[in-house]
Every structure is written in structure tokens, then in C-alpha cells.
Design a protein around this motif. Structure first.
Motif, mmCIF file in Angstrom:
data_model
loop_
_atom_site.group_PDB
_atom_site.id
_atom_site.type_symbol
_atom_site.label_atom_id
_atom_site.label_comp_id
_atom_site.label_asym_id
_atom_site.label_seq_id
_atom_site.Cartn_x
_atom_site.Cartn_y
_atom_site.Cartn_z
ATOM 1 N N PHE A 363 -46.434 -10.025 -34.855
ATOM 2 C CA PHE A 363 -45.820 -11.166 -34.174
ATOM 3 C C PHE A 363 -45.314 -10.740 -32.801
ATOM 4 O O PHE A 363 -44.890 -9.599 -32.613
ATOM 5 N N ASP A 364 -45.343 -11.670 -31.850
ATOM 6 C CA ASP A 364 -44.853 -11.417 -30.497
ATOM 7 C C ASP A 364 -43.410 -11.922 -30.388
ATOM 8 O O ASP A 364 -43.185 -13.107 -30.107
ATOM 9 N N ILE A 365 -42.453 -11.048 -30.627
ATOM 10 C CA ILE A 365 -41.039 -11.441 -30.592
ATOM 11 C C ILE A 365 -40.604 -11.782 -29.167
ATOM 12 O O ILE A 365 -39.780 -12.681 -28.966
ATOM 13 N N ASP A 366 -41.170 -11.084 -28.185
ATOM 14 C CA ASP A 366 -40.839 -11.388 -26.788
ATOM 15 C C ASP A 366 -41.181 -12.833 -26.435
ATOM 16 O O ASP A 366 -40.439 -13.498 -25.705
ATOM 17 N N ALA A 367 -42.296 -13.321 -26.951
ATOM 18 C CA ALA A 367 -42.709 -14.698 -26.661
ATOM 19 C C ALA A 367 -41.720 -15.700 -27.260
ATOM 20 O O ALA A 367 -41.400 -16.726 -26.630
ATOM 21 N N ILE A 368 -41.226 -15.409 -28.473
ATOM 22 C CA ILE A 368 -40.239 -16.301 -29.095
ATOM 23 C C ILE A 368 -38.965 -16.331 -28.260
ATOM 24 O O ILE A 368 -38.389 -17.396 -27.996
ATOM 25 N N ARG A 369 -38.501 -15.157 -27.824
ATOM 26 C CA ARG A 369 -37.298 -15.097 -26.982
ATOM 27 C C ARG A 369 -37.502 -15.871 -25.678
ATOM 28 O O ARG A 369 -36.624 -16.633 -25.257
ATOM 29 N N GLU A 370 -38.660 -15.668 -25.047
ATOM 30 C CA GLU A 370 -38.928 -16.363 -23.787
ATOM 31 C C GLU A 370 -38.925 -17.876 -23.982
ATOM 32 O O GLU A 370 -38.430 -18.627 -23.131
ATOM 33 N N LYS A 415 -33.925 -8.606 -34.461
ATOM 34 C CA LYS A 415 -32.507 -8.627 -34.807
ATOM 35 C C LYS A 415 -31.659 -9.089 -33.625
ATOM 36 O O LYS A 415 -30.734 -9.895 -33.788
ATOM 37 N N VAL A 416 -31.962 -8.578 -32.443
ATOM 38 C CA VAL A 416 -31.198 -8.955 -31.253
ATOM 39 C C VAL A 416 -31.407 -10.433 -30.935
ATOM 40 O O VAL A 416 -30.458 -11.152 -30.595
ATOM 41 N N LEU A 417 -32.654 -10.901 -31.068
ATOM 42 C CA LEU A 417 -32.951 -12.315 -30.826
ATOM 43 C C LEU A 417 -32.109 -13.219 -31.713
ATOM 44 O O LEU A 417 -31.461 -14.167 -31.238
ATOM 45 N N MET A 418 -32.101 -12.945 -33.010
ATOM 46 C CA MET A 418 -31.369 -13.788 -33.957
ATOM 47 C C MET A 418 -29.872 -13.714 -33.725
ATOM 48 O O MET A 418 -29.161 -14.733 -33.782
ATOM 49 N N HIS A 419 -29.363 -12.524 -33.451
ATOM 50 C CA HIS A 419 -27.926 -12.382 -33.192
ATOM 51 C C HIS A 419 -27.536 -13.124 -31.923
ATOM 52 O O HIS A 419 -26.529 -13.845 -31.884
ATOM 53 N N ASP A 420 -28.355 -12.987 -30.862
ATOM 54 C CA ASP A 420 -28.032 -13.634 -29.589
ATOM 55 C C ASP A 420 -27.978 -15.149 -29.724
ATOM 56 O O ASP A 420 -27.013 -15.789 -29.291
ATOM 57 N N PHE A 421 -29.023 -15.734 -30.318
ATOM 58 C CA PHE A 421 -29.120 -17.189 -30.306
ATOM 59 C C PHE A 421 -28.391 -17.848 -31.472
ATOM 60 O O PHE A 421 -27.719 -18.874 -31.290
ATOM 61 N N VAL A 422 -28.482 -17.293 -32.663
ATOM 62 C CA VAL A 422 -27.826 -17.925 -33.814
ATOM 63 C C VAL A 422 -26.315 -17.709 -33.759
ATOM 64 O O VAL A 422 -25.529 -18.656 -33.895
ATOM 65 N N SER A 423 -25.893 -16.471 -33.534
ATOM 66 C CA SER A 423 -24.466 -16.139 -33.598
ATOM 67 C C SER A 423 -23.750 -16.345 -32.278
ATOM 68 O O SER A 423 -22.738 -17.061 -32.216
ATOM 69 N N ASP A 424 -24.265 -15.742 -31.204
ATOM 70 C CA ASP A 424 -23.535 -15.744 -29.936
ATOM 71 C C ASP A 424 -23.664 -17.047 -29.164
ATOM 72 O O ASP A 424 -22.674 -17.525 -28.588
#
Length: 487
Positions: A363-370, A415-424
């Protein structure tokens, strides 16, 4: 500083690039609650929306001064300075001092905001704490020729102001139509014009909350407090002014007029408004009997509710709609949000149980973040972000089930993606994870079931699984062990 952020500006009625006056510093003012009664859901949606905006601006690297006022004086029944003082009315009803009413409902408001896991504003000024600033601003407006006194009450002269400024710039209404739809002046009406509004109101002898002023004892009009406090803490010009869309036509229109009449400057560069709430397609209101208080929504103690919904479920439900869209409450919609929220929290709980694999990421996690950042930069489009987070949830479940692979680097990005958007950024948290007793009981049941399976006691194993499913707890087995989530 250029983040690519676009905001919809009510003032211009279009999306505009966000260009703060003094980047990376951002000044944001949001009209807070009037604390003479319990906070209603419309308020909650506004403050949850601006909490999202506050969080994302900070995430994007801005230093935000977020000012949200508390209205605890000067609020009459009507927008045109008529009727009874709401604080005095509530104080008499509950047989309390007005400031006891203020304290009671301010604490209640803060309690609800904590339940929704919103961040406190940088500054939370009160109207009663800034009487001097309001008086000084009124004096300046009078000195500039845009206000007049009649018998101890000071009125803003809309006609004089409108000759030099656009009074309806925020709503684009026709001034002549507004005059035609406003009641005729009665013989006892002391205003010069039908659209004039009070900056300072003369107190009656029985008025409970009143202060000395150059015009005698009285109290401030509703609109002047926000102009005085926003300019005190953010300056005559600042970046963002927000509130519910119901405030645009009168309160925010008059704020702009007061501020320009005082400083000759448009106070905010971007005006942002949240949309209204409906219930099964009808506008939410107490008079219609379809207005929920937050507590009623949490407990389900309302004739229109089939059950209660947790604060995080309600918050997630609100974030699934864009802040400028109408949000319709129904049991079906809340049920769907509850399932979606549990699915998201279940995936969050699996993050630390994932194992990295060698080789190329599936999976392309960078694409999801972008995609998430692109959506937030598009006027804080939270529904699109949630769709991307569900894509990330699919990734988590696939990796956990051994059906897909992520490298150590890819796993860390996830992990960073989910923490950034879901939590922060969204401020969502797993309410079940804080229930120590429930977690302990379920851990015990899972351990008993594991032992039963090892002993080939499949009847007991199935009985535990089916029994838990019957009370809304679903077990999920994998090679890493057994996890659970609410269904």
C-alpha cells in the motif's frame, strides 16, 4: 508560509487562499456561548468545527491565538434590543444571583466541551470582565460620529454608517428590503432609524446586572462585546472570525459596523460560518420539540431517540459532514456513525500489534496522507479525510490478517498518519480503552476461551464467543492472538 490552504470566506462568498496578516501567527475569534442555559447542539457543532480548524492550523505549523468569548451580560430576548434580560430572567426563575447562573452554565459548557475532547481556546474572555473596554469603544464610535445617546441609551447610527460603508457586506442583503421588513417606528421609539441597535442600554431600577458609564447606569448591548474583545486580544485587524450561520445576519453584521466605525478597518479577513442542524429533515429547535441537549443525546433520554450515543460517536457523526453543510440527525445516521467509529477505533487498537515485513509495501501510505492533507486544505473537508482514514483502516486490517505487507518504514508512516489525523487533528479517542473494568473482564474471558480451545473444549469456546456477540462484543482471531471490538 504557504500551506496551500483554501478557506471559504463568507465575506466574499468564495474560497480564497489563506494568507494570514502576520504568518506564522494567526488570530482567530469565535463567538462563544451565552451562558444562561445549557449549551445546545448547534453550539457544540460550531465549537467542534472550530476545534478542528484550530487543531489543523497548529498541525500546519501556524501559531494560533484562538479567542472564544463567554457572553454573560447584555443579552436581551430580541436582536433589536427588546424584551427581558435573559440572565435576569433565568436568575429569577432559579432564585439565584445572575453570576451564579453564569458560573453554573459556564461550568456545564466546559464539561460538555471536555466530553467532546476539544482543546481549550488560547483566551476565553467574558463580557462582564471587559465592561471598560466596551465603554471605551462606544466613546470612540460616538466621537467618530456613528452613534448617539437618547436618555442614557446609546444607539449605533446605521443610516450614517451606511452612507460611507457597506452595512450588508457580509450577507449581501438589500438595505431597502431590510428597512421594509423592519417594524415601523412607534411614537415612543427613541431610535433615529429602524435598523439602529443599542451599544449601551439604560438600566431599569430593577435591573440586576448594571454598571456605571458616562451615560449613566446600564449594561452593554449584545454586539459590542465581541468587537471590544476581539480588538483587545487580536488587534483592529485579524485573520479569522467564526460562528454559527445564524449570527451572520445581525450579530456579525453589527460587529463589522461597530469595528469599522471605531477603527475604520474591516476587523477580520476571513469570516467562516457553520451550518444548521436538522432532525429527520426538519430544522432542529426547542419549540418544534426536536431539539436535543448533549446530555439527552448521550443518554438517549428523548422521545425521538431510540438509544444514547457516546460523545465520541456524536463528534464523529458531526465530522462526517462538512462544517458548511446542513447536518441531519436521525437514529439511522447515528447508528451508522457508531459502527463506523467503532471500526476506526478497532483499527487504531491494532496498530501496535502489526508486524513489519521484508520487501515492497503493498500500500502507498504517502498517497493516503497526501489525500488527507489535500482534503483538509480544501476548506477543512473532514468527510473526505474520513473516507481516506477508512482506506487506512482497510490497510491495517489486511496487514493484521496477514493478507498484505508493509515494511518497517511503511508501518511507521501508517502509525504516524493515524495518530496525526485521528488523534491530533480530529481529536477522537477510544472511549472503551479507558474502561479498565471492561477491559479486564474481556481479557479474562479471552484467556478462558484460549484455554478452552487449547483443551479442544470447543463448546465452551463457542459459548463465550456467541455470548459476547449477543451483548455487542465481537471477537476476532488471528495468528497474533484475539482482539475485540463493539458491534
Amino acid at each position: 508560509m504557504n500551506t496551500g490552504l483554501q478557506l471559504y470566506n463568507t465575506l466574499t462568498r468564495k474560497k480564497e487562499p489563506f494568507e494570514p496578516l502576520h504568518a506564522p501567527n494567526v488570530g482567530m475569534y469565535v463567538c462563544g456561548p451565552t451562558v444562561y442555559s445549557d449549551v445546545h447542539l448547534g453550539n457544540c457543532r460550531t465549537f467542534i468545527s472550530f476545534d478542528l480548524i484550530f487543531r489543523y492550523l497548529k498541525y500546519a505549523g501556524y501559531k494560533v491565538r484562538y479567542v472564544r468569548n463567554i457572553t454573560d451580560a447584555g443579552h436581551l430576548e430580541g436582536d433589536r434590543d427588546e424584551g427581558d434580560d435573559k440572565f435576569a430572567k433565568r436568575a429569577k426563575l432559579e432564585q439565584l444571583e445572575p453570576m451564579e447562573i453564569v458560573q453554573k452554565y459556564t461550568i456545564g459548557f466546559h464539561d460538555v466541551m471536555r466530553m467532546f475532547n476539544t482543546l481549550p481556546p488560547s483566551i476565553e474572555p467574558t463580557a462582564t470582565g471587559h465592561i471598560c473596554e466596551q465603554i471605551e469603544m462606544i466613546k470612540e464610535i460616538m466621537d467618530n460620529g456613528y452613534a448617539y445617546e437618547v436618555g442614557g441609551t446609546v444607539y449605533f447610527d446605521v443610516d450614517k454608517y451606511s452612507k460611507e460603508y457597506n452595512y450588508t457586506i457580509l450577507t449581501n442583503r438589500n438595505l431597502e428590503d431590510m428597512l421594509a421588513n423592519t417594524r415601523e417606528l412607534g411614537g415612543q421609539d427613541e431610535k433615529h432609524g429602524r435598523l439602529d441597535f443599542a451599544l449601551w442600554i439604560k438600566a431599569k431600577p430593577e435591573t440586576l446586572m448594571q454598571w456605571p458609564s458616562p451615560w449613566g447606569w446600564g449594561f452593554p448591548g449584545w454586539h459590542i462585546e465581541c468587537s471590544a474583545m476581539s480588538s483587545k486580544y487580536l488587534g483592529a485587524e485579524f485573520d479569522i472570525h467564526g460562528g454559527g450561520m445564524d449570527l451572520a445576519a445581525t450579530h456579525h453584521t453589527n460587529e463589522i459596523a461597530q469595528s469599522e466605525a471605531c477603527s475604520h478597518k474591516q476587523p477580520a479577513r476571513y469570516w467562516m460560518h457553520t451550518n444548521m442542524l436538522t432532525v429527520n429533515g426538519a430544522r432542529m429547535s426547542k419549540s418544534a420539540g426536536n431539539g436535543f441537549l448533549p446530555g439527552e443525546l448521550f443518554t438517549g433520554d428523548h422521545p425521538l431517540l431510540e438509544k444514547g450515543y457516546s460523545p465520541m460517536t456524536v463528534k464523529f457523526f458531526m465530522l462526517q459532514a462538512h462544517y458548511r453543510s446542513t447536518l441531519d440527525f436521525s437514529n439511522e445516521a447515528l447508528d451508522a456513525s457508531e459502527k463506523g467509529f467503532r471500526r476506526l477505533m478497532s483499527a487504531m487498537g491494532l496498530l501496535d500489534k502489526l508486524h513489519a515485513s521484508e520487501g515492497t509495501d503493498d500500500f502507498d501510505i504517502d498517497a493516503i496522507r497526501e489525500n488527507c492533507i489535500r482534503a483538509m486544505n480544501d476548506d477543512f473537508n473532514s468527510p473526505v479525510v474520513i473516507a481516506e482514514l477508512f482506506e487506512a483502516t482497510r490497510v491495517i486490517n489486511s496487514v493484521y490478517d496477514g493478507k498484505a505487507k508493509l515494511s518497517a518504514a511503511g508501518l511507521e508512516k501508517l502509525k504516524v498518519l493515524m495518530h496525526d489525523f485521528v488523534s491530533d487533528i480530529f481529536g477522537l479517542k477510544d472511549e472503551e480503552s479507558s474502561n479498565v473494568e471492561l477491559n479486564s473482564v474481556l481479557d479474562l474471558m479471552i484467556d478462558i476461551r484460549r484455554s478452552a480451545k487449547e483443551n479442544k473444549d470447543y463448546a465452551t469456546s463457542d459459548k463465550i464467543r456467541i455470548g459476547l456477540q449477543g451483548i455487542g462484543i465481537q471477537l476476532k482471531d488471528s495468528k497474533e492472538g484475539t482482539t475485540w471490538n463493539k458491534i
